[in-house]
Design a protein around this motif. Structure first.
Motif, PDB file in Angstrom:
ATOM      1  N   TYR A 171       0.879  -1.162   0.000  1.00 47.02           N
ATOM      2  CA  TYR A 171       0.000   0.000   0.000  1.00 47.02           C
ATOM      3  C   TYR A 171       0.923   1.219   0.000  1.00 47.02           C
TER       4      TYR A 171
ATOM      5  N   PHE B  52       1.737   5.506  -0.491  1.00 43.95           N
ATOM      6  CA  PHE B  52       1.179   6.815  -0.208  1.00 43.95           C
ATOM      7  C   PHE B  52       2.214   7.903  -0.510  1.00 43.95           C
TER       8      PHE B  52
ATOM      9  N   TYR C  21       2.722  11.866   0.956  1.00 39.42           N
ATOM     10  CA  TYR C  21       2.288  12.914   1.868  1.00 39.42           C
ATOM     11  C   TYR C  21       3.116  14.168   1.587  1.00 39.42           C
TER      12      TYR C  21
ATOM     13  N   LEU D 194       1.262  16.369   8.241  1.00 37.13           N
ATOM     14  CA  LEU D 194       1.374  15.649   6.982  1.00 37.13           C
ATOM     15  C   LEU D 194       0.009  15.555   6.312  1.00 37.13           C
TER      16      LEU D 194
ATOM     17  N   LEU E  44      -2.208  13.980   3.231  1.00 42.12           N
ATOM     18  CA  LEU E  44      -2.234  12.882   2.277  1.00 42.12           C
ATOM     19  C   LEU E  44      -2.527  13.428   0.878  1.00 42.12           C
TER      20      LEU E  44
ATOM     21  N   LYS F 198      -2.981   7.892  -2.786  1.00 39.87           N
ATOM     22  CA  LYS F 198      -2.702   6.547  -2.283  1.00 39.87           C
ATOM     23  C   LYS F 198      -2.912   5.535  -3.392  1.00 39.87           C
TER      24      LYS F 198
ATOM     25  N   PHE G 152      -3.711   1.339  -3.614  1.00 40.36           N
ATOM     26  CA  PHE G 152      -3.947   0.063  -2.952  1.00 40.36           C
ATOM     27  C   PHE G 152      -3.943  -1.073  -3.971  1.00 40.36           C
TER      28      PHE G 152
ATOM     29  N   PHE H 198       6.933  13.238   1.283  1.00 35.84           N
ATOM     30  CA  PHE H 198       7.293  11.934   1.817  1.00 35.84           C
ATOM     31  C   PHE H 198       6.509  10.838   1.097  1.00 35.84           C
TER      32      PHE H 198
ATOM     33  N   PHE I 229      -0.452  -3.882   5.451  1.00 39.32           N
ATOM     34  CA  PHE I 229      -1.609  -3.899   6.316  1.00 39.32           C
ATOM     35  C   PHE I 229      -2.203  -5.293   6.439  1.00 39.32           C
TER      36      PHE I 229
ATOM     37  N   LEU J 268       3.014   3.021   9.049  1.00 37.37           N
ATOM     38  CA  LEU J 268       3.567   3.433   7.776  1.00 37.37           C
ATOM     39  C   LEU J 268       5.079   3.550   7.918  1.00 37.37           C
TER      40      LEU J 268
ATOM     41  N   PHE K 279       8.154   5.502   6.264  1.00 38.71           N
ATOM     42  CA  PHE K 279       8.370   6.669   5.419  1.00 38.71           C
ATOM     43  C   PHE K 279       9.770   6.661   4.811  1.00 38.71           C
TER      44      PHE K 279
END
Lengths: 113, 115
Positions: B32, B34, B36, B44, B46, B49, B51, B90, B96, B103, B105
């Motif tokens: 997953y 992301f 940011y 931060l 978002l 994303k 998935f 980031f 998950f 998370l 980073f």
């Protein structure tokens, strides 16, 4: 839209003192995460709670503890503070409908002198 | 172990020019992913994303990112940068397998925008 609320936003403590940081997740979010971001660093995961139970643990010092309450807010308790604890502490929350999305609060800047 | 690499520490782009921020991840299964953004002294936010499904994902503020499994990459792009885009970016990866998982980073890329 409601966001994650953290208090206080700024906190100054002396070495060996204690500090309590509070986090109020977005309404109906059931998972809370705590991260620590040192100066010029990326956020580092500390601990998380799902439905008021600890769900994951990262690099959280033994001097720190946290819990999530029945109203889903969370508190991070920090004792015997050290200079190296000076950092930005973020809380994030995620909803049951999409537990993989973390929404971050504005952070609490802790300065230890 | 999961990890994220952002090869560029600092990038300067002229206002109106296109932008690409690189992100490479290491993870055994489908991650997953992301992006940011963080303005100085702020939290931060978002941006977008990934998935599953369409490998090109659209985010807020005109950003998009493309997931390339063969390259283990998730690069962030914007066709025309605005001065307000100057911030720290980031990339993050999550595994998950249970609720409440952290998370991971990358070290971040600082974006400066020149006029």
């Amino acid at each position: 839209a409601a966001g994650v609320i953290q208090s206080p936003r700024h906190l100054i403590k002396e070495k060996r003192e204690t500090a309590t940081l509070k986090c109020y997740p977005i309404p109906r979010h059931d998972t809370v995460y705590w991260y620590q971001q040192g100066p010029g660093q990326d956020p580092q995961f500390l601990i998380s709670f799902y439905e008021k139970m600890q769900s994951d643990k990262g690099s959280i010092p033994d001097r720190f503890s946290a819990q999530q309450f029945s109203d889903y807010h969370s508190e991070l308790n920090m004792s015997s503070l050290e200079l190296g604890d000076s950092a930005l502490y973020f809380c994030a929350s995620s909803p049951p409908t999409s537990p993989y999305e973390q929404y971050f609060g504005p952070g609490t800047r802790l300065t230890v002198t | 172990a999961q990890s994220v690499t952002q090869p560029d520490i600092h990038i300067t782009v002229s206002e109106g020019a296109s932008l690409e921020l690189r992100c490479n991840y290491s993870y055994g299964a489908t991650p997953y992913l992301f992006w940011y953004v963080q303005s100085p002294g702020q939290g931060l936010q978002l941006l977008l994303k990934y998935f599953s499904g369409d490998t090109l994902v659209q985010g807020i503020k005109g950003f998009e990112a493309e997931f390339k499994r063969s390259q283990s990459s998730f690069n962030l792009r914007k066709p025309s940068v605005h001065w307000s885009d100057a911030a720290e970016y980031f990339c993050a990866v999550g595994a998950f397998n249970q609720a409440g998982t952290a998370l991971i980073f990358g070290k971040g890329t600082t974006l400066s925008v020149s006029s």
